[in-house]
Design a protein around this motif. Structure first.
Motif, mmCIF file in Angstrom:
data_model
loop_
_atom_site.group_PDB
_atom_site.id
_atom_site.type_symbol
_atom_site.label_atom_id
_atom_site.label_comp_id
_atom_site.label_asym_id
_atom_site.label_seq_id
_atom_site.Cartn_x
_atom_site.Cartn_y
_atom_site.Cartn_z
ATOM 1 N N VAL A 24 6.671 2.280 9.255
ATOM 2 C CA VAL A 24 7.635 1.772 10.229
ATOM 3 C C VAL A 24 7.040 1.721 11.639
ATOM 4 C CG1 VAL A 24 9.812 2.253 11.395
ATOM 5 C CG2 VAL A 24 9.659 2.440 8.911
ATOM 6 N N TYR A 25 6.314 2.762 12.033
ATOM 7 C CA TYR A 25 5.871 2.871 13.428
ATOM 8 C C TYR A 25 4.460 2.341 13.664
ATOM 9 C CZ TYR A 25 10.040 5.651 14.165
ATOM 10 O OH TYR A 25 11.324 6.054 14.243
ATOM 11 N N LEU A 26 3.643 2.267 12.627
ATOM 12 C CA LEU A 26 2.279 1.796 12.851
ATOM 13 C C LEU A 26 2.025 0.437 12.230
ATOM 14 C CD1 LEU A 26 0.295 5.127 12.284
ATOM 15 C CD2 LEU A 26 1.132 4.153 14.423
ATOM 16 N N ILE A 36 8.426 10.618 3.199
ATOM 17 C CA ILE A 36 8.902 10.457 4.571
ATOM 18 C C ILE A 36 7.745 10.125 5.515
ATOM 19 C CG2 ILE A 36 9.856 11.706 6.549
ATOM 20 C CD1 ILE A 36 11.672 13.183 4.556
ATOM 21 N N VAL A 37 6.647 10.845 5.384
ATOM 22 C CA VAL A 37 5.484 10.561 6.234
ATOM 23 C C VAL A 37 4.954 9.168 5.994
ATOM 24 C CG1 VAL A 37 3.090 11.212 6.686
ATOM 25 C CG2 VAL A 37 4.832 12.988 6.436
ATOM 26 N N THR A 38 4.892 8.763 4.719
ATOM 27 C CA THR A 38 4.446 7.406 4.394
ATOM 28 C C THR A 38 5.360 6.363 5.007
ATOM 29 O OG1 THR A 38 3.565 8.206 2.285
ATOM 30 C CG2 THR A 38 3.863 5.826 2.522
ATOM 31 N N ALA A 80 0.832 -1.209 0.000
ATOM 32 C CA ALA A 80 0.000 0.000 0.000
ATOM 33 C C ALA A 80 0.867 1.260 0.000
ATOM 34 C CB ALA A 80 -0.931 -0.005 1.207
ATOM 35 N N GLY A 81 1.953 1.242 0.781
ATOM 36 C CA GLY A 81 2.854 2.392 0.829
ATOM 37 C C GLY A 81 3.531 2.639 -0.497
ATOM 38 N N VAL A 82 4.005 1.575 -1.137
ATOM 39 C CA VAL A 82 4.677 1.697 -2.434
ATOM 40 C C VAL A 82 3.719 2.239 -3.487
ATOM 41 C CG1 VAL A 82 5.715 0.379 -4.325
ATOM 42 C CG2 VAL A 82 6.407 -0.076 -1.968
ATOM 43 N N VAL A 83 2.501 1.711 -3.496
ATOM 44 C CA VAL A 83 1.512 2.182 -4.465
ATOM 45 C C VAL A 83 1.177 3.645 -4.223
ATOM 46 C CG1 VAL A 83 -0.862 1.924 -5.267
ATOM 47 C CG2 VAL A 83 0.542 -0.104 -4.872
ATOM 48 N N PHE A 84 1.029 4.021 -2.936
ATOM 49 C CA PHE A 84 0.640 5.393 -2.618
ATOM 50 C C PHE A 84 1.680 6.410 -3.074
ATOM 51 C CE2 PHE A 84 0.854 9.013 0.344
ATOM 52 C CZ PHE A 84 -0.343 9.622 0.017
ATOM 53 N N PHE A 96 14.717 3.902 1.834
ATOM 54 C CA PHE A 96 15.753 4.314 2.783
ATOM 55 C C PHE A 96 15.193 4.401 4.200
ATOM 56 C CE2 PHE A 96 17.900 6.657 -0.941
ATOM 57 C CZ PHE A 96 18.588 5.506 -1.294
ATOM 58 N N ILE A 97 13.953 4.871 4.344
ATOM 59 C CA ILE A 97 13.351 4.980 5.671
ATOM 60 C C ILE A 97 13.112 3.595 6.258
ATOM 61 C CG2 ILE A 97 11.276 5.689 6.922
ATOM 62 C CD1 ILE A 97 11.095 8.075 5.068
ATOM 63 N N ILE A 98 12.612 2.677 5.441
ATOM 64 C CA ILE A 98 12.371 1.318 5.915
ATOM 65 C C ILE A 98 13.676 0.658 6.359
ATOM 66 C CG2 ILE A 98 11.626 -0.987 5.198
ATOM 67 C CD1 ILE A 98 9.581 0.368 3.373
ATOM 68 N N LEU A 99 14.756 0.956 5.640
ATOM 69 C CA LEU A 99 16.061 0.393 5.986
ATOM 70 C C LEU A 99 16.765 1.176 7.089
ATOM 71 C CD1 LEU A 99 17.449 -0.431 2.410
ATOM 72 C CD2 LEU A 99 16.423 -2.012 4.044
ATOM 73 N N GLY A 100 16.188 2.317 7.462
ATOM 74 C CA GLY A 100 16.801 3.143 8.498
ATOM 75 C C GLY A 100 18.003 3.921 8.017
ATOM 76 N N LYS A 101 18.122 4.170 6.723
ATOM 77 C CA LYS A 101 19.262 4.881 6.134
ATOM 78 C C LYS A 101 18.885 6.333 5.842
ATOM 79 C CE LYS A 101 21.790 1.142 6.080
ATOM 80 N NZ LYS A 101 22.970 0.998 6.966
ATOM 81 N N TRP A 102 18.713 7.121 6.899
ATOM 82 C CA TRP A 102 18.306 8.511 6.724
ATOM 83 C C TRP A 102 19.377 9.332 6.007
ATOM 84 C CZ3 TRP A 102 13.582 10.663 7.854
ATOM 85 C CH2 TRP A 102 12.696 9.840 8.551
#
Length: 232
Positions: free
Chosen positions: A230-232, A223-225, A126-130, A175-181
């Motif tokens: 990651v958190y929800l 970033i918000v997505t 869903a995140g990728v599609v969005f 990058f966010i999913i991998l934690g590579k900010w």
């Protein structure tokens, strides 16, 4: 899994590595009468059997090359009905991969397919599609009034900005999913460097502000997505 990987590797070698462009053009011109169509099929058979290295798999190889011949032939005769010539190519490749999958898991095809579907991370999907086309449409609506004030650059590729935005948002989400900010910072820097010369030459303040707002909005959405995933 090993069997499927070998079959897929044989397909990639036969369809892309060992098939010159001249063969493709000859097949498109002569279709069923093209000698390279049959040479291509024989080559697929040889590569498949070499990678499998087991004569007991000959029924699978026979099914693969027969279906490959039928699918390729169908593509040659139906391409003219498509406005975009790349569509038959992707349909062709999808059908080939589905045949390979069916051959690799013919013993428990239904059970294996169900187990794969149960392992799909639907929130990630869903995140990728969005962040792809829906986000592009949302950004277009938000920036619509600003874009009306910007002079169009007719030298640009059609929809290039939209696709660049989609790709950059996908990278940011990854990058966010991998934690590579830190990689997001590098991505922003790289985009700024490529944009700098264009903006410098045009010396257009409105265009600069428009691109800056669009970039920040694009990265912000991604970033918000990513944070929500990651958190929800």
């Amino acid at each position: 899994m090993t069997l499927f990987i070998k079959l897929l590797l044989a397909h990639l070698i036969g369809d892309f590595v060992l098939q010159p462009n001249s063969w493709v053009l000859h097949k498109e011109s002569h279709k069923i009468k093209s000698k390279y169509l049959y040479l291509h099929i024989v080559l697929h058979l040889v590569v498949t059997m070499v990678l499998l290295w087991d004569l007991s798999y000959w029924p699978i190889a026979l099914i693969i090359i027969t279906s490959h011949y039928i699918i390729d032939l169908a593509k040659l005769y139906t391409t003219k009905y498509f406005s975009y010539k790349n569509i038959p190519f992707f349909i062709d490749q999808l059908l080939h991969v589905l045949v390979l999958y069916a051959c690799a898991y013919y013993g428990d095809l239904w059970e294996h397919t169900l187990s794969l579907s149960e392992r799909i991370a639907w929130p990630l999907v869903a995140g990728v599609v969005f962040v792809s086309f829906p986000a592009a449409i949302i950004m277009g609506k938000l920036l619509e009034r600003m874009s009306d004030q910007i002079e169009l650059d007719h030298e640009s590729l059609p929809n290039a900005g939209k696709y660049i935005g989609i790709i950059e948002r996908l990278f940011v989400l990854l990058f966010i999913i991998l934690g590579k900010w830190e990689a997001i910072g590098l991505l922003i820097t790289a985009k700024s460097v490529f944009r700098f010369n264009d903006l410098k030459e045009k010396n257009n303040r409105k265009l600069t502000e428009y691109i800056l707002i669009g970039t920040l909005l694009s990265f912000g959405i991604a970033i918000v997505t990513g944070l929500i995933y990651v958190y929800l």
